[in-house]
Design a protein around this motif. Structure first.
Motif, PDB file in Angstrom:
ATOM      1  N   SER A  85       0.833  -1.207   0.000  1.00 17.50           N
ATOM      2  CA  SER A  85       0.000   0.000   0.000  1.00 17.50           C
ATOM      3  C   SER A  85       0.865   1.253   0.000  1.00 17.50           C
ATOM      4  O   SER A  85       1.905   1.305   0.651  1.00 17.50           O
ATOM      5  CB  SER A  85      -0.928  -0.003   1.219  1.00 17.50           C
ATOM      6  OG  SER A  85      -0.190   0.013   2.422  1.00 17.50           O
ATOM      7  N   ARG A 136       0.779   5.552   0.512  1.00 18.01           N
ATOM      8  CA  ARG A 136      -0.009   6.589   1.180  1.00 18.01           C
ATOM      9  C   ARG A 136       0.437   7.962   0.697  1.00 18.01           C
ATOM     10  O   ARG A 136       1.594   8.151   0.301  1.00 18.01           O
ATOM     11  CB  ARG A 136       0.121   6.477   2.698  1.00 18.01           C
ATOM     12  CG  ARG A 136       1.528   6.729   3.216  1.00 18.01           C
ATOM     13  CD  ARG A 136       1.621   6.609   4.733  1.00 18.01           C
ATOM     14  NE  ARG A 136       2.950   6.962   5.215  1.00 18.01           N
ATOM     15  CZ  ARG A 136       3.965   6.136   5.249  1.00 18.01           C
ATOM     16  NH1 ARG A 136       3.831   4.900   4.811  1.00 18.01           N
ATOM     17  NH2 ARG A 136       5.145   6.548   5.716  1.00 18.01           N
ATOM     18  N   ASP A 137      -0.478   8.882   0.709  1.00 19.81           N
ATOM     19  CA  ASP A 137      -0.181  10.240   0.256  1.00 19.81           C
ATOM     20  C   ASP A 137       1.027  10.814   0.995  1.00 19.81           C
ATOM     21  O   ASP A 137       1.170  10.638   2.203  1.00 19.81           O
ATOM     22  CB  ASP A 137      -1.390  11.160   0.487  1.00 19.81           C
ATOM     23  CG  ASP A 137      -2.519  10.866  -0.490  1.00 19.81           C
ATOM     24  OD1 ASP A 137      -2.251  10.178  -1.485  1.00 19.81           O
ATOM     25  OD2 ASP A 137      -3.653  11.325  -0.236  1.00 19.81           O
ATOM     26  N   GLY A 138       1.879  11.478   0.229  1.00 15.64           N
ATOM     27  CA  GLY A 138       3.016  12.175   0.825  1.00 15.64           C
ATOM     28  C   GLY A 138       4.229  11.309   1.094  1.00 15.64           C
ATOM     29  O   GLY A 138       5.245  11.809   1.596  1.00 15.64           O
ATOM     30  N   GLN A 166       2.278  12.820  -9.554  1.00 12.85           N
ATOM     31  CA  GLN A 166       0.868  12.921  -9.914  1.00 12.85           C
ATOM     32  C   GLN A 166      -0.014  12.065  -9.008  1.00 12.85           C
ATOM     33  O   GLN A 166      -1.209  12.339  -8.853  1.00 12.85           O
ATOM     34  CB  GLN A 166       0.671  12.508 -11.372  1.00 12.85           C
ATOM     35  CG  GLN A 166       1.297  13.473 -12.370  1.00 12.85           C
ATOM     36  CD  GLN A 166       1.219  12.974 -13.793  1.00 12.85           C
ATOM     37  OE1 GLN A 166       0.383  12.152 -14.121  1.00 12.85           O
ATOM     38  NE2 GLN A 166       2.112  13.467 -14.645  1.00 12.85           N
ATOM     39  N   ALA A 167       0.574  11.035  -8.397  1.00 12.39           N
ATOM     40  CA  ALA A 167      -0.175  10.173  -7.486  1.00 12.39           C
ATOM     41  C   ALA A 167      -0.131  10.674  -6.047  1.00 12.39           C
ATOM     42  O   ALA A 167      -0.587   9.987  -5.127  1.00 12.39           O
ATOM     43  CB  ALA A 167       0.383   8.750  -7.555  1.00 12.39           C
ATOM     44  N   GLY A 168       0.430  11.862  -5.842  1.00 15.18           N
ATOM     45  CA  GLY A 168       0.473  12.447  -4.511  1.00 15.18           C
ATOM     46  C   GLY A 168       1.643  11.985  -3.668  1.00 15.18           C
ATOM     47  O   GLY A 168       1.629  12.125  -2.441  1.00 15.18           O
ATOM     48  N   LEU A 169       2.652  11.447  -4.324  1.00 13.87           N
ATOM     49  CA  LEU A 169       3.847  10.981  -3.629  1.00 13.87           C
ATOM     50  C   LEU A 169       4.984  11.968  -3.842  1.00 13.87           C
ATOM     51  O   LEU A 169       4.946  12.787  -4.769  1.00 13.87           O
ATOM     52  CB  LEU A 169       4.241   9.598  -4.139  1.00 13.87           C
ATOM     53  CG  LEU A 169       3.116   8.553  -4.148  1.00 13.87           C
ATOM     54  CD1 LEU A 169       3.544   7.303  -4.890  1.00 13.87           C
ATOM     55  CD2 LEU A 169       2.694   8.215  -2.722  1.00 13.87           C
ATOM     56  N   GLN A 170       6.019  11.884  -3.005  1.00 19.21           N
ATOM     57  CA  GLN A 170       7.118  12.847  -3.077  1.00 19.21           C
ATOM     58  C   GLN A 170       8.420  12.161  -3.496  1.00 19.21           C
ATOM     59  O   GLN A 170       9.041  11.454  -2.698  1.00 19.21           O
ATOM     60  CB  GLN A 170       7.322  13.514  -1.714  1.00 19.21           C
ATOM     61  CG  GLN A 170       8.488  14.504  -1.662  1.00 19.21           C
ATOM     62  CD  GLN A 170       8.303  15.668  -2.614  1.00 19.21           C
ATOM     63  OE1 GLN A 170       7.286  16.342  -2.564  1.00 19.21           O
ATOM     64  NE2 GLN A 170       9.268  15.905  -3.482  1.00 19.21           N
ATOM     65  N   ILE A 215      -0.225   2.280  -8.523  1.00 16.98           N
ATOM     66  CA  ILE A 215      -0.803   3.595  -8.826  1.00 16.98           C
ATOM     67  C   ILE A 215      -1.722   3.534 -10.053  1.00 16.98           C
ATOM     68  O   ILE A 215      -2.130   4.565 -10.587  1.00 16.98           O
ATOM     69  CB  ILE A 215       0.294   4.663  -9.040  1.00 16.98           C
ATOM     70  CG1 ILE A 215       1.190   4.307 -10.237  1.00 16.98           C
ATOM     71  CG2 ILE A 215       1.115   4.840  -7.770  1.00 16.98           C
ATOM     72  CD1 ILE A 215       2.216   5.398 -10.553  1.00 16.98           C
TER      73      ILE A 215
END
Length: 395
Positions: free
Chosen positions: A307, A309-311, A338-342, A387
């Motif tokens: 899984s 998770r955002d960020g 674009q998937a909210g990951l850094q 993703i």
């Protein structure tokens, strides 16, 4: 002083190396050596193995070798003696001899062993064409290009066409002293000729003129029989008879089997991680050798990568190939953003939550650091699936 065979009588050894790259710090990931009779130019011996480079495997898209394929492969240090006994005193042949000789020199140099290629013979110099073009021009079959054994076999045939009439005096290879006994264990790709049985391989080994101990010949034959990780009744009978003809007692034969198994287990544990595939391989070898009292290494439990998770801070490493298509690192980083990951540039204990690698079995510096810190490593294919983009890259 070491006495060498004269170059006129010395075997010809056709060499081919697949590597992680072109530089001094790059490594060999697969090597093949095809020995030819200098009078007839016929093949009399073949040796090939994948090699664990103890780093990332480099351009998978070119040579087709992934980190998973070399997880349990021997290192160059482990095969150096077996390779050197084929090279020393022979005349080297290759397509682009300077490249293959240079990579071999680098590898032996790391072991503190001198390697002198001699004058050798180069089919690239003789034809002025890349291997695939030269083979096409001279009607030489070349299947599975950029597989070391396939390339070496094709080069051997090509050399007979373009170099057999050469009258040049060739000096032989010299390899310095290696204190280790030759390790017969290999890990090969499935490139064997369909018409050549492993039983024929065993019989031929009994007559090949090496001056090594009988036990080494037996182990070499055992390794070939174990290529499919299984020994049937006919093969059991054949190698037992082979050992008897070599004067090897049952006690020594059992010791050899245990030594062989130990080298497989050591290879699996080398990177500190035992995968399910490696455990299955060890189990198959134990069954084939009828060894039941050796502890089976446990599969390493890694942190979950199921899984996202955002960020999350994610680092990428390696040249990814998904569904047969190359996937640039910058594309993966864009997808992550674009998937909210850094995306992050490096693996640090507090600044990275996940490493995405071309192959999760990679031994790149980033992967080693991630494992040391307990940071999960995810394959690029799994990442794209997580993703929702995996289907864009074919089966």
């Amino acid at each position: 002083m070491t006495l060498l065979r004269s170059s006129a009588a010395a075997p010809l050894v056709v060499i081919d190396c697949e590597t992680t790259g072109l530089g001094r710090h790059d490594r060999i990931v697969e090597v093949a050596a095809v020995t030819l009779d200098p009078r007839t130019w016929e093949r009399v011996d073949e040796y090939d193995t994948l090699i664990n480079p103890e780093r990332d495997v480099g351009p998978t898209g070119l040579h087709g070798i992934t980190a998973s394929m070399v997880e349990a492969a021997p290192t160059f240090a482990e095969i150096a003696a077996a390779l050197s006994r084929r090279l020393h005193g022979s005349v080297l042949v290759a397509h682009n001899l300077p490249f293959d000789a240079r990579m071999l020199e680098y590898e032996f140099e790391r072991l503190g062993v001198t390697f002198n290629v001699g004058s050798g013979m180069c089919t690239y110099r003789a034809t002025g064409e890349k291997l695939i073009a030269a083979c096409k021009r001279h009607r030489v079959a070349l299947d599975h290009q950029h597989r070391a054994l396939a390339d070496a076999r094709a080069t051997a045939v090509l050399a007979r066409e373009v170099l057999a009439d050469s009258n040049a005096d060739r000096s032989a290879v010299t390899v310095g002293y290696l204190p280790e006994a030759p390790n017969p264990r290999t890990l090969r790709r499935d490139t064997a000729d369909a018409g050549v049985s492993e039983m024929a391989r065993i019989v031929s080994l009994a007559h090949y003129p090496y001056s090594d101990e009988a036990l080494l010949l037996y182990l070499d034959a055992l390794d070939w029989v174990l290529d499919d990780h299984y020994i049937d009744d006919e093969e059991h009978a054949a190698i037992k008879d082979f050992a008897s003809r070599l004067g090897i007692s049952e006690e020594r034969r059992e010791e050899a089997h245990r030594s062989y198994l130990a080298s497989i287990i050591a290879a699996a544990e080398r990177d500190g991680i035992v995968t399910e595939a490696e455990q299955q391989l060890i189990s198959q070898v134990m069954a084939a050798l009828e060894i039941s009292d050796v502890a089976m290494p446990e599969v390493t439990q890694l942190p979950s990568t199921s899984s996202l998770r955002d960020g999350m801070h994610i680092c990428f490493t390696g040249e990814a190939v998904v569904g047969g298509s190359p996937v640039p690192r910058h594309f993966l980083e864009d997808c992550a953003a674009q998937a909210g990951l850094q995306p992050v540039a490096s693996v640090t204990q507090r600044g990275c939550d996940l490493l995405v690698a071309a192959d999760p079995a990679t031994q790149s510096g980033k992967a080693r650091t991630a494992r040391r810190y307990g940071i999960p490593v995810m394959g690029a294919s799994d990442f794209l699936e997580a993703i929702g983009l995996r289907s864009s890259f074919g089966p």
